[in-house]
Scaffold this motif. Structure first.
Motif, PDB file in Angstrom:
ATOM      1  N   ARG A   1      -9.663  -1.601  10.237  1.00 57.96           N
ATOM      2  CA  ARG A   1      -9.553  -0.543   9.229  1.00 57.96           C
ATOM      3  C   ARG A   1     -10.862  -0.396   8.440  1.00 57.96           C
TER       4      ARG A   1
ATOM      5  N   GLU B   1       0.366   2.815   9.327  1.00 52.20           N
ATOM      6  CA  GLU B   1      -0.796   2.661  10.201  1.00 52.20           C
ATOM      7  C   GLU B   1      -1.156   1.189  10.384  1.00 52.20           C
TER       8      GLU B   1
ATOM      9  N   GLU C   1      -7.456   4.513   2.525  1.00 53.18           N
ATOM     10  CA  GLU C   1      -6.538   3.830   1.600  1.00 53.18           C
ATOM     11  C   GLU C   1      -6.565   2.331   1.842  1.00 53.18           C
ATOM     12  N   HIS C   2      -6.600   1.579   0.758  1.00 52.72           N
ATOM     13  CA  HIS C   2      -6.649   0.120   0.829  1.00 52.72           C
ATOM     14  C   HIS C   2      -5.248  -0.457   0.971  1.00 52.72           C
ATOM     15  N   VAL C   3      -5.109  -1.460   1.804  1.00 54.32           N
ATOM     16  CA  VAL C   3      -3.863  -2.209   1.948  1.00 54.32           C
ATOM     17  C   VAL C   3      -4.110  -3.619   1.423  1.00 54.32           C
TER      18      VAL C   3
ATOM     19  N   ALA D   1     -11.194   3.317   6.665  1.00 52.30           N
ATOM     20  CA  ALA D   1      -9.888   3.827   6.246  1.00 52.30           C
ATOM     21  C   ALA D   1      -9.918   4.182   4.763  1.00 52.30           C
TER      22      ALA D   1
ATOM     23  N   GLY E   1       0.837  -1.191   0.000  1.00 55.58           N
ATOM     24  CA  GLY E   1       0.000   0.000   0.000  1.00 55.58           C
ATOM     25  C   GLY E   1       0.870   1.238   0.000  1.00 55.58           C
TER      26      GLY E   1
ATOM     27  N   ALA F   1      -0.390   4.397   4.706  1.00 55.07           N
ATOM     28  CA  ALA F   1      -1.323   3.332   5.058  1.00 55.07           C
ATOM     29  C   ALA F   1      -0.602   2.141   5.667  1.00 55.07           C
TER      30      ALA F   1
END
Length: 660
Positions: free
Chosen positions: A641, A586, A648-650, A646, A579, A583
């Motif tokens: 998340r 975190e 932004e995607h991880v 959240a 990511g 992100a």
């Protein structure tokens, strides 16, 4: 505690919502009008957070722990139970193993519904077959015992190394027939449609009509759903398919088989990215059924199954192997280097040229395997050899097999297709390009000049994959996996550009190279019939030695030992977490890693078409016994998340094939 109210039928529904924190069934009441229709495993429509969504009934109950008033099912499109209890258990197991959600796995397991298919009756076989004769497996140690175990319904597990030239589709169908004679079902998964065509033809010869079906990912939705129903209703007890069939609802499952498990087509590209081999091994464990991991070559994962005692090795005696194998020569042998000092650097040395010439003169086709498709798929700076990149998007430059206006071939970007009429190397400011890799189309041109008057055929993704070729003299240029079967077998095979396979910066480069070479070499006639394989590689290399001796088990055991010493899969489990830098920081801060975990990275993630912004990747490594704990920790963070929305995607992937 359950509510003390009037009895009510409760449907526990897995809703089709891609949010990790909602990965659990939700309770809905079943209105009286649906009471006679709804079943565990059927599709429903429910109201979830103010909108109608699809779902699947996980189970039915007569009570609920929910303290409030249950919402009713909004619609039941069909009472057809498309999710069997066995597959539901597998879905949950796979989701947990790969840190995914049940909804993600259900999207892979269940084909789209087609109402017309549900209305048509399914045909059932009239009689069950007798167990096949042991002749096909008599060449293998314990082969007859495996057939007997399947017919008796015992959970035998084997890693089978097929002989060169083996009619493996017939052997796999014989395994299914033995299982069917014991009134149990079978599931066979192969890498691609070409393999599936051969398997289907063998099933038509050896299995009773209507006792088997084929699941293809590229079938029309109507046909795929009809065949899926034939399996779920128990009409077809043998299911043959590609990766999409690994979750097929086979009734009374007695056998699972995966062919050529090292092929990367077995790894699903959609979350949670399961591998067909691992899914089928899980099925064998959950359903207490037999399992066969089969192929011409062998992976380190299959070697671990043998080493651990979970499966037994199924191989032929060396005398039988020598009688079936072609003669294999490497260009690095001392005699050949003395006769042709340029053999190490020549693309088609004299040994390969002479071998092809003899086979053609004898009236046999010659297979030429090249590792890359296209014409010149990769270019480099002629001065400093740095890979040539597009000035607009940094994509790789290549040359298409289709000439442009006036018959010219201008380099162009393989991502954005912009032509690169001029080139300025950012490293040395060189202006000339050279071919870094030559594809099958350019190779065919070179061979046509080297063997004038000889028919040259090409098989590959860019030019079309051939299933078979006639047995007459011809040169057949193919990329790995696209080699057509020759009538009567090939007289010779030339394995070119070995450096492009062995030199890859990849954990699996050695075993993948041997797999590609052996899959090509097994199409060649035995040495007693003049079959000859020439590999353009140093004879001292371990992979070349494994091919010359035709001993994939030795190389797989060596690979497994090396990976154990270095702490790489399959003796460990690794998760890739990718990511943006913010992100990922975190994500890792919230991740509660199990004991003994290593965090490697970050490294820049390789650029992908259409990707914007900086992206990085970490690798998280744990001992194999801690794999479930790692998957649980990753799923927990994804859930948190998701609940916090959240931005932004991880991307989380366990056991990725590519670690580079």
């Amino acid at each position: 505690m359950s509510r003390e109210t009037d009895p009510v039928l409760v449907a526990r529904v897995v809703v089709d919502v891609p949010l990790a924190h909602l990965d659990r069934p939700f309770d809905y009441s079943v209105p009286e009008k649906f009471a006679g229709t709804v079943q565990a495993g059927c599709r429903v429509r429910v109201r979830f957070r103010g909108r109608l969504v699809d779902g699947v009934v996980w189970e039915l109950a007569d009570s609920t722990d929910f303290a409030g008033s249950l919402q009713p099912l909004s619609h039941v499109p069909s009472g057809e139970p498309v999710l069997t209890p066995q597959v539901a258990r597998l879905v949950r197991t796979v989701a947990d193993r790969y840190a995914g959600t049940a909804g993600d796995v259900l999207r892979l397991a269940l084909p789209p519904r087609r109402a017309a298919a549900e209305k048509r009756p399914t045909s059932t076989p009239d009689v069950l077959p007798d167990a096949p004769g042991p002749a096909g497996f008599a060449q293998y140690q314990a082969g007859s015992a495996l057939l007997a175990a399947l017919a008796e319904g015992r959970a035998a597990r084997a890693v089978w190394s097929a002989l060169p030239g083996e009619d493996w589709p017939s052997r796999l169908v014989e395994l299914c027939r033995a299982t069917l004679s014991g009134r149990r079902g079978s599931l066979v998964v192969v890498p691609d449609g070409k393999d599936l065509d051969r398997l289907e033809a063998a099933a038509a010869r050896l299995l009773p009509e209507h006792s088997w079906t084929v699941l293809r990912g590229d079938d029309s939705p109507e046909k795929r759903y009809s065949r899926f129903l034939a399996a779920s209703r128990g009409a077809a007890q043998v299911v043959l398919g590609t990766r999409a069939a690994m979750f097929a609802p086979v009734r009374d499952l007695g056998l699972v088989v995966v062919w050529d498990d090292g092929d990367d087509l077995h790894a699903d590209e959609h979350a949670p990215y399961p591998h067909a081999r691992d899914v089928l091994v899980q099925r064998a464990w959950l359903d207490r059924c037999a399992a066969v991991v089969a192929g011409t070559a062998r992976t380190a994962e299959a070697a671990l199954l043998v080493e651990s005692g979970w499966a037994q090795e199924l191989v032929a005696d060396r005398a039988v192997l020598r009688a079936a194998a072609p003669r294999v020569q490497a260009l690095g042998e001392d005699f050949e280097l003395a006769r042709d000092p340029a053999a190490r650097s020549a693309r088609l040395p004299s040994l390969a040229h002479e071998t092809a010439r003899r086979a053609l003169a004898a009236g046999a086709p010659v297979l030429v395997q090249v590792p890359r498709r296209g014409y010149v798929p990769s270019l480099a700076c002629a001065r400093c050899r740095a890979p040539a990149r597009c000035a607009h998007c940094a994509g790789p430059l290549g040359i298409s097999p289709r000439p442009g206006p006036g018959g010219t071939r201008i380099p162009a970007c393989r991502w954005c297709a912009r032509p690169a009429a001029t080139f300025d190397c950012p490293h040395c400011h060189g202006t000339k390009l050279r071919a870094a890799v030559v594809g099958e189309s350019r190779t065919a041109e070179e061979l046509a000049r080297a063997f004038p008057g000889t028919s040259v055929r090409v098989s590959g993704r860019s030019s079309g994959v051939l299933a078979t070729v006639p047995g007459g003299p011809a040169l057949v240029v193919a990329t790995p996996g696209a080699e057509p079967v020759a009538v009567g077998g090939y007289g010779a095979a030339l394995l070119l550009d070995s450096w492009a396979l062995l030199g890859r910066a990849d954990l699996r480069a050695g075993e993948e190279t041997l797999r590609r070479w052996m899959n090509a070499a097994t199409l060649v006639r035995p040495a007693s019939a003049g079959g000859h394989v020439v590999v353009a590689a140093d004879a001292a290399h371990p992979v070349v030695q494994a091919l010359v001796r035709w001993d994939p088990g030795w190389l797989a055991a060596r690979e497994l030992a090396d990976r154990r010493a270095l702490g790489f899969p399959p003796v460990t489990r690794i998760a890739s977490v990718a990511g943006s830098p913010a992100a990922l920081a975190e994500f890792l801060e919230a991740l509660r890693l199990p004991e003994g975990a290593d965090v490697l990275g970050p490294v820049p993630e390789p650029p992908r078409p259409g990707q914007e912004g900086e992206r990085e990747r970490y690798l998280v490594r744990v001992p194999r016994g801690q794999g479930a704990a790692l998957a649980g920790a990753l799923a927990e963070v994804q859930g948190v998340r998701s609940a916090r929305k959240a931005a932004e995607h991880v991307r989380v992937q366990l056991d990725p094939l590519d670690l580079v």
